[in-house]
Motif scaffolding. Structure first.
Motif, PDB file in Angstrom:
ATOM      1  N   ASN A  20       0.841  -1.195   0.000  1.00  0.00           N
ATOM      2  CA  ASN A  20       0.000   0.000   0.000  1.00  0.00           C
ATOM      3  C   ASN A  20       0.880   1.250   0.000  1.00  0.00           C
ATOM      4  OD1 ASN A  20      -2.113   1.782   0.148  1.00  0.00           O
ATOM      5  ND2 ASN A  20      -2.534   1.426   2.310  1.00  0.00           N
ATOM      6  N   ARG A  22      -0.080   4.354   0.141  1.00  0.00           N
ATOM      7  CA  ARG A  22      -0.710   5.492   0.824  1.00  0.00           C
ATOM      8  C   ARG A  22      -0.415   5.425   2.310  1.00  0.00           C
ATOM      9  NH1 ARG A  22      -5.140   8.437  -1.804  1.00  0.00           N
ATOM     10  NH2 ARG A  22      -4.884  10.502  -0.948  1.00  0.00           N
ATOM     11  N   LYS A  23      -0.128   6.566   2.885  1.00  0.00           N
ATOM     12  CA  LYS A  23       0.088   6.682   4.327  1.00  0.00           C
ATOM     13  C   LYS A  23      -1.006   7.578   4.877  1.00  0.00           C
ATOM     14  CE  LYS A  23       3.648   4.200   3.681  1.00  0.00           C
ATOM     15  NZ  LYS A  23       3.289   2.838   3.478  1.00  0.00           N
ATOM     16  N   GLY A  24      -1.800   7.050   5.790  1.00  0.00           N
ATOM     17  CA  GLY A  24      -2.955   7.783   6.302  1.00  0.00           C
ATOM     18  C   GLY A  24      -2.693   8.400   7.658  1.00  0.00           C
ATOM     19  N   ASN A  25      -3.599   9.285   8.054  1.00  0.00           N
ATOM     20  CA  ASN A  25      -3.544   9.916   9.360  1.00  0.00           C
ATOM     21  C   ASN A  25      -4.408   9.080  10.306  1.00  0.00           C
ATOM     22  OD1 ASN A  25      -4.026  11.549  11.653  1.00  0.00           O
ATOM     23  ND2 ASN A  25      -3.531  13.379  10.460  1.00  0.00           N
ATOM     24  N   ILE A  29      -8.511   9.215  11.961  1.00  0.00           N
ATOM     25  CA  ILE A  29      -9.479   8.132  11.774  1.00  0.00           C
ATOM     26  C   ILE A  29      -9.934   7.604  13.135  1.00  0.00           C
ATOM     27  CG2 ILE A  29      -9.906   5.883  10.712  1.00  0.00           C
ATOM     28  CD1 ILE A  29      -7.660   6.637   8.675  1.00  0.00           C
ATOM     29  N   HIS A  56      -6.009   1.871   6.541  1.00  0.00           N
ATOM     30  CA  HIS A  56      -5.850   2.800   7.667  1.00  0.00           C
ATOM     31  C   HIS A  56      -7.051   2.752   8.610  1.00  0.00           C
ATOM     32  CE1 HIS A  56      -3.227   4.297   4.410  1.00  0.00           C
ATOM     33  NE2 HIS A  56      -2.366   4.124   5.392  1.00  0.00           N
ATOM     34  N   ARG A  57      -8.249   2.511   8.082  1.00  0.00           N
ATOM     35  CA  ARG A  57      -9.419   2.328   8.949  1.00  0.00           C
ATOM     36  C   ARG A  57      -9.251   1.075   9.795  1.00  0.00           C
ATOM     37  NH1 ARG A  57     -14.110   1.639   5.618  1.00  0.00           N
ATOM     38  NH2 ARG A  57     -12.692   1.308   3.904  1.00  0.00           N
ATOM     39  N   ASN A  89      -6.837   4.136  -3.813  1.00  0.00           N
ATOM     40  CA  ASN A  89      -5.987   5.237  -3.383  1.00  0.00           C
ATOM     41  C   ASN A  89      -6.024   6.404  -4.366  1.00  0.00           C
ATOM     42  OD1 ASN A  89      -4.819   4.328  -0.885  1.00  0.00           O
ATOM     43  ND2 ASN A  89      -3.685   2.822  -2.073  1.00  0.00           N
ATOM     44  N   SER A  92      -9.401   8.898  -5.053  1.00  0.00           N
ATOM     45  CA  SER A  92      -9.694   9.945  -4.069  1.00  0.00           C
ATOM     46  C   SER A  92      -8.856  11.195  -4.324  1.00  0.00           C
ATOM     47  CB  SER A  92      -9.471   9.434  -2.646  1.00  0.00           C
ATOM     48  OG  SER A  92      -8.105   9.161  -2.426  1.00  0.00           O
TER      49      SER A  92
END
Length: 137
Positions: A20, A22-25, A29, A56-57, A89, A92
């Protein structure tokens, strides 16, 4: 059409996708889950139990102490899984906000409550207001 199955899974029975990009916050979340509960489902490749959408969720749900997580299992090959990971990814990235609508919605929420759990804070609202130009109604 891809065969799918919707179910609740033990949270440790799935794993985040190792590729993955993408790096999420996660903190944002977690805040949302605490304020709004967990809604929606993660998307998992059935053969590998790897998360394609919702990495990330899932991580935030673990931090919140959830034991199970709603999931949509997809019976697909590895190439299709990678394409779904990328599409989830990337698509969005093409979204934009209508600044006026967003400002109005944030103000509406703030008039009834706080922005906790929305991913926005008062600084975001102040910035939006300063960016909006005066336009005739």
């Amino acid at each position: 059409m891809t065969p799918t199955e919707q179910t609740d899974l033990p949270i440790d029975s799935v794993r985040p996708h190792p590729s993955n990009p993408r790096k999420g916050n996660i903190a944002k979340i977690v805040e949302s889950i605490k304020a709004n509960g967990f809604y929606g489902a993660i998307v998992v490749q059935k053969s590998t139990m790897t998360i394609l959408a919702g990495n990330h969720r899932w991580q935030a749900a673990k931090e919140c102490g959830m034991k199970t997580i709603p999931a949509m299992l997809l019976d697909i090959d590895d190439l299709s899984a990678k394409k779904i990971l990328l599409a989830d990814n990337r698509t969005s990235d093409f979204a934009v906000y209508d600044s006026n609508e967003l400002t109005a919605l944030l103000r509406d929420v703030m008039s009834d409550d706080s922005l906790f759990g929305t991913g926005f804070d008062a600084n975001d609202l102040d910035k939006l207001i300063s960016e909006v130009t005066d336009e005739p109604n």
